[in-house]
Design a protein around this motif. Structure first.
Motif, short mmCIF file in Angstrom:
data_model
loop_
_atom_site.label_atom_id
_atom_site.label_comp_id
_atom_site.label_asym_id
_atom_site.label_seq_id
_atom_site.Cartn_x
_atom_site.Cartn_y
_atom_site.Cartn_z
N GLU A 113 36.07 40.43 25.33
CA GLU A 113 36.40 41.87 25.25
C GLU A 113 35.96 43.27 25.85
O GLU A 113 37.35 43.86 25.92
CB GLU A 113 35.87 42.07 23.21
N MET A 114 34.68 43.73 25.59
CA MET A 114 34.64 44.53 27.19
C MET A 114 35.74 44.85 28.05
O MET A 114 35.73 45.23 28.38
CB MET A 114 33.50 44.79 26.81
N LEU A 115 35.50 43.35 29.04
CA LEU A 115 36.11 42.99 30.03
C LEU A 115 37.66 43.51 30.33
O LEU A 115 38.27 44.08 30.95
CB LEU A 115 35.32 41.64 30.69
N ARG A 116 38.28 43.10 28.81
CA ARG A 116 39.22 43.45 28.86
C ARG A 116 39.79 44.49 28.33
O ARG A 116 40.69 44.51 28.86
CB ARG A 116 40.21 42.48 27.43
N ASP A 117 39.09 45.47 27.74
CA ASP A 117 39.27 46.88 27.33
C ASP A 117 39.34 47.05 28.90
O ASP A 117 39.74 48.47 28.98
CB ASP A 117 38.03 47.38 26.41
N HIS A 118 38.42 47.07 30.01
CA HIS A 118 38.05 47.15 31.26
C HIS A 118 39.39 47.11 32.37
O HIS A 118 39.05 47.64 33.64
CB HIS A 118 36.78 47.46 32.18
N ASP A 119 40.52 46.43 31.30
CA ASP A 119 41.06 45.48 32.74
C ASP A 119 40.95 44.36 34.06
O ASP A 119 40.97 45.02 34.64
CB ASP A 119 42.55 46.57 32.78
N VAL A 120 39.66 43.99 33.08
CA VAL A 120 38.58 43.20 34.12
C VAL A 120 38.72 42.13 33.95
O VAL A 120 38.09 41.26 35.00
CB VAL A 120 37.83 44.19 35.29
N LEU A 121 39.62 41.50 33.22
CA LEU A 121 39.31 40.21 32.68
C LEU A 121 39.85 39.30 33.64
O LEU A 121 41.69 39.49 34.17
CB LEU A 121 39.16 39.78 31.43
N SER A 122 39.46 37.99 33.66
CA SER A 122 39.77 37.52 34.98
C SER A 122 40.74 36.25 34.69
O SER A 122 40.55 35.76 33.04
CB SER A 122 38.99 37.12 36.05
N GLU A 123 41.32 35.09 34.62
CA GLU A 123 41.95 34.01 33.99
C GLU A 123 41.04 33.10 33.52
O GLU A 123 40.87 32.51 32.69
CB GLU A 123 42.66 33.55 34.91
N SER A 124 40.00 32.67 34.47
CA SER A 124 38.75 31.58 33.91
C SER A 124 37.98 32.76 32.90
O SER A 124 37.26 31.16 31.92
CB SER A 124 37.92 31.24 35.00
N GLU A 125 37.97 34.40 32.69
CA GLU A 125 37.24 34.55 32.04
C GLU A 125 37.91 34.12 30.43
O GLU A 125 37.45 34.38 29.55
CB GLU A 125 36.68 35.94 32.17
N SER A 126 39.40 34.45 30.84
CA SER A 126 40.11 34.58 29.59
C SER A 126 40.27 32.45 29.19
O SER A 126 39.68 32.74 27.87
CB SER A 126 41.85 34.46 30.25
N LEU A 127 39.94 31.83 29.67
CA LEU A 127 39.56 30.90 29.35
C LEU A 127 38.00 30.73 28.63
O LEU A 127 38.29 29.93 27.19
CB LEU A 127 39.98 29.62 29.78
N GLN A 128 37.31 30.91 29.30
CA GLN A 128 35.48 31.19 28.46
C GLN A 128 35.14 31.34 26.71
O GLN A 128 35.59 31.23 26.65
CB GLN A 128 35.11 31.35 29.41
N TRP A 129 36.91 32.85 27.14
CA TRP A 129 36.97 33.30 25.92
C TRP A 129 37.28 32.96 24.63
O TRP A 129 36.59 32.53 23.78
CB TRP A 129 37.83 35.03 26.36
#
Length: 225
Positions: free
Chosen positions: A142-158
């Motif tokens: 969630e914090m990575l998303r808020d920083h607008d740095v969430l990658s596609e692979s991290e979104s899947l892991q989330w």
């Protein structure tokens, strides 16, 4: 290692050797030679430990040591019989990342901390330990998303971490409505990633469980009235 320590440039040589071993280990792991890769990671960890102890405390060495321990833990995670060892390396790397984060927070360290928690959530540990690790991971994503740095692979892991959390909660008879809300929020992202059919099916089963639970609650409330 002893000969390198006695050399005037032992610290730099140990560092370069460890980095080369980590690079070689990553290549070996990708080619399916897991045992050889594990050996390279273990030697790299020894070399980085030696470099750190033979020099003034330096975050550079600590970070590389934590990276090597995380990579080795990730590799051992693929073998259920090595999960105990994987947990040791992943926990050790996580604690180092957290210490570095307290000293100088950064998106890079937030990402590494989140990944370590995500990996710990995959271990064959107790449900409560897995839940704790996965909850920490979801907060990190969630914090990575808020920083607008969430990658596609991290979104899947989330999303996979959220599904794992929901399944663990459902197995224990706990309320999963909060997790279901988080899954709906994940789905509402502007650029959602494509999910594998298996993950999509698990999501639908989990959401159906919440829907059925809500229906049962409404029926019981109507009956009591």
């Amino acid at each position: 290692l002893n000969q390198l320590k006695d050399d005037a440039f032992s610290t730099q040589r140990l560092q370069r050797s460890a980095q080369a071993r980590m690079h070689r280990a990553a290549i070996l792991a990708k080619s399916g030679r897991g045992d050889e890769a594990a050996g390279e990671y273990e030697t790299a960890i020894e070399e980085l430990n030696a470099a750190w102890q033979s020099s003034d405390p330096d975050d550079f060495y600590r970070r590389h040591l934590a990276d090597a321990e995380r990579d080795l833990g990730t590799l051992l995670l693929e073998n259920p019989s090595r999960h105990d060892a994987a947990e040791v390396y992943l926990e050790r790397s996580l604690q180092t990342y957290l210490e570095l984060m307290r000293q100088q927070p950064s998106v890079s360290l937030l990402r590494k901390t989140t990944q370590a928690n995500c990996l710990l959530g995959r271990l064959n540990t107790t449900p409560s330990e897995r839940v704790a690790a996965l909850e920490r991971a979801t907060v990190g994503f969630e914090m990575l998303r808020d920083h607008d740095v969430l990658s596609e692979s991290e979104s899947l892991q989330w999303i996979e971490s959220l599904v794992e959390l929901g399944e663990l909660a459902a197995a224990q008879g706990a309320d999963v409505s909060r997790i279901a809300d988080q899954i709906h929020q994940w789905r509402s992202q502007e650029n959602p990633v494509t999910l594998q059919a298996e993950v999509q099916q698990r999501i639908e089963v989990l959401l159906d469980t919440v829907s059925d639970s809500n229906s049962d609650g409404s029926d019981q409330s109507s009956t009591s009235r």
